[in-house]
Scaffold this active site. Structure first.
Site, PDB file in Angstrom:
ATOM      1  N   GLY A   1       0.590  -0.747  -0.336  1.00 43.51           N
ATOM      2  CA  GLY A   1      -0.511   0.303   0.018  1.00 43.51           C
ATOM      3  C   GLY A   1       0.672   1.159  -0.386  1.00 43.51           C
TER       4      GLY A   1
ATOM      5  N   ASN B   1       1.378   2.721  -2.739  1.00 45.98           N
ATOM      6  CA  ASN B   1       0.730   3.377  -3.539  1.00 45.98           C
ATOM      7  C   ASN B   1      -0.448   4.830  -2.757  1.00 45.98           C
ATOM      8  OD1 ASN B   1       2.572   3.934  -6.571  1.00 45.98           O
ATOM      9  ND2 ASN B   1       2.905   1.602  -6.050  1.00 45.98           N
TER      10      ASN B   1
ATOM     11  N   MET C   1      -4.159  -6.699  -7.116  1.00 47.97           N
ATOM     12  CA  MET C   1      -3.497  -8.416  -7.785  1.00 47.97           C
ATOM     13  C   MET C   1      -4.553  -9.227  -8.181  1.00 47.97           C
ATOM     14  SD  MET C   1      -0.472  -7.254  -8.311  1.00 47.97           S
ATOM     15  CE  MET C   1       1.030  -8.078  -8.651  1.00 47.97           C
ATOM     16  N   LYS C   2      -5.436  -8.957  -8.064  1.00 49.73           N
ATOM     17  CA  LYS C   2      -6.479  -9.686  -8.559  1.00 49.73           C
ATOM     18  C   LYS C   2      -7.134  -9.524  -9.969  1.00 49.73           C
ATOM     19  CE  LYS C   2     -10.493 -11.995  -6.377  1.00 49.73           C
ATOM     20  NZ  LYS C   2     -10.266 -12.541  -5.964  1.00 49.73           N
TER      21      LYS C   2
ATOM     22  N   LEU D   1      -9.584  -8.417 -12.335  1.00 51.90           N
ATOM     23  CA  LEU D   1     -11.373  -7.853 -12.875  1.00 51.90           C
ATOM     24  C   LEU D   1     -11.990  -8.652 -13.908  1.00 51.90           C
ATOM     25  CD1 LEU D   1     -10.795  -4.436 -11.802  1.00 51.90           C
ATOM     26  CD2 LEU D   1     -11.813  -6.380  -9.467  1.00 51.90           C
TER      27      LEU D   1
ATOM     28  N   ASN E   1      -4.917   1.913 -13.392  1.00 52.63           N
ATOM     29  CA  ASN E   1      -3.776   1.379 -12.960  1.00 52.63           C
ATOM     30  C   ASN E   1      -2.762   1.945 -12.746  1.00 52.63           C
ATOM     31  OD1 ASN E   1      -2.845  -1.337 -11.520  1.00 52.63           O
ATOM     32  ND2 ASN E   1      -2.744  -2.057 -13.880  1.00 52.63           N
TER      33      ASN E   1
ATOM     34  N   HIS F   1       1.353   0.520 -13.475  1.00 55.90           N
ATOM     35  CA  HIS F   1       1.580  -1.138 -13.360  1.00 55.90           C
ATOM     36  C   HIS F   1       3.321  -0.619 -13.862  1.00 55.90           C
ATOM     37  CE1 HIS F   1       2.343  -5.444 -15.771  1.00 55.90           C
ATOM     38  NE2 HIS F   1       3.295  -4.510 -16.614  1.00 55.90           N
TER      39      HIS F   1
HETATM   40  C1  GAR Z   1       3.576  -1.690  -7.616  1.00 53.05           C
HETATM   41  O1  GAR Z   1       4.473  -1.691  -7.295  1.00 53.05           O
HETATM   42  C2  GAR Z   1       2.486  -1.573  -8.974  1.00 53.05           C
HETATM   43  O2  GAR Z   1       3.192  -0.909  -9.392  1.00 53.05           O
HETATM   44  C3  GAR Z   1       2.057  -2.760  -8.979  1.00 53.05           C
HETATM   45  O3  GAR Z   1       2.634  -3.805  -6.587  1.00 53.05           O
HETATM   46  C4  GAR Z   1       3.069  -2.443  -6.799  1.00 53.05           C
HETATM   47  C5  GAR Z   1       1.917  -2.022  -5.338  1.00 53.05           C
HETATM   48  O4  GAR Z   1       3.063  -1.914  -4.223  1.00 53.05           O
HETATM   49  N1  GAR Z   1       1.245  -3.722  -9.656  1.00 53.05           N
HETATM   50  C6  GAR Z   1       1.134  -4.316 -10.279  1.00 53.05           C
HETATM   51  O5  GAR Z   1       1.949  -4.879 -10.455  1.00 53.05           O
HETATM   52  C7  GAR Z   1       0.791  -4.886 -11.058  1.00 53.05           C
HETATM   53  N2  GAR Z   1      -0.253  -5.996 -11.833  1.00 53.05           N
HETATM   54  P1  GAR Z   1       2.669  -0.927  -3.252  1.00 53.05           P
HETATM   55  O6  GAR Z   1       1.129  -2.158  -3.062  1.00 53.05           O
HETATM   56  O7  GAR Z   1       3.661  -0.350  -1.704  1.00 53.05           O
HETATM   57  O8  GAR Z   1       1.908  -0.161  -3.615  1.00 53.05           O
END
Ligand code: GAR
Length: 187
Positions: free
Chosen positions: A14, A16, A88-89, A91, A105, A107
């Site tokens: 979390g 972000n 990470m699910k 949709l 999103n 990525h």
């Molecule tokens: C982030 O770096 C995001 O880019 C990635 O998960 C991380 C979550 O970090 N997202 C993906 O890989 C989506 N396919 P966080 O929970 O610390 O924000």
């Protein structure tokens, strides 16, 4: 400014989410976070919901159940924008259609390169020199919706997944904020 009502979906740390919350506390930022949804009851990011007293819902169920409950919550709270932040699910098409054009999103790659998982490892192994992150609208195809913004970082000679992830995440926090402003035509 009348702020839009946003929900952040998380599955993990979390960081972000934390960054978006911090930006949203600014009067001039176009959204408030009115709801946080986690599909993982152990997600560390739930801490930020509690710390900032933001309503949160943990929906630790099958995908269909998850979406049914989420849709109800999102409608009840009149959510205008859904920000996926380490969610990470995948949709379903049905869910995405319900919120057409309202889901974004982040990525960890310069899309359209490296859709899916293990993006850092794949880029390092390929010998890429440039990497980064992308904020995009979510459509029915994985990591393929319209791109809002990308931020670049350099891959060092002896790069590791951990170091690259740290570098990219610093850019992710900025990218998400810029993207949200852009969605509402602010600079
Ligand atoms: C982030 O770096 C995001 O880019 C990635 O998960 C991380 C979550 O970090 N997202 C993906 O890989 C989506 N396919 P966080 O929970 O610390 O924000």
């Amino acid at each position: 400014m009348v702020k839009k009502r946003a929900c952040v979906f998380i599955s993990g740390a979390g960081t972000n989410l934390k960054s978006i919350i911090n930006y949203s506390r600014d009067y001039n930022f176009p959204i408030n976070i009115n709801l946080i949804i986690s599909n993982n009851k152990s997600a560390k990011g739930i801490y930020f919901a509690k710390k900032f007293s933001i309503p949160h819902k943990i929906i630790n169920q099958t995908r269909d159940q998850f979406e049914k409950i989420a849709i109800k919550e999102l409608r009840n709270r009149k959510i205008d924008l859904i920000c996926l932040a380490g969610f990470m699910k995948v949709l379903t098409k049905n869910f995405i259609r319900n919120f057409n054009g309202k889901i974004v999103n982040i990525h960890p790659s310069l899309l359209p390169k490296y859709k899916g998982l293990n993006t850092y490892k794949r880029a390092i192994e390929k010998g890429d020199k440039l990497f980064g992150c992308t904020v995009h609208y979510v459509n029915e195809k994985l990591d393929s919706g319209k791109i809002i913004i990308k931020k670049r970082v350099h891959i060092a000679n002896a790069e590791t997944v951990e170091k690259l992830k740290k570098k990219v995440q610093v850019e992710e926090y900025k990218a998400y904020a810029i993207a949200i402003r852009k969605i509402y035509n602010l600079n």
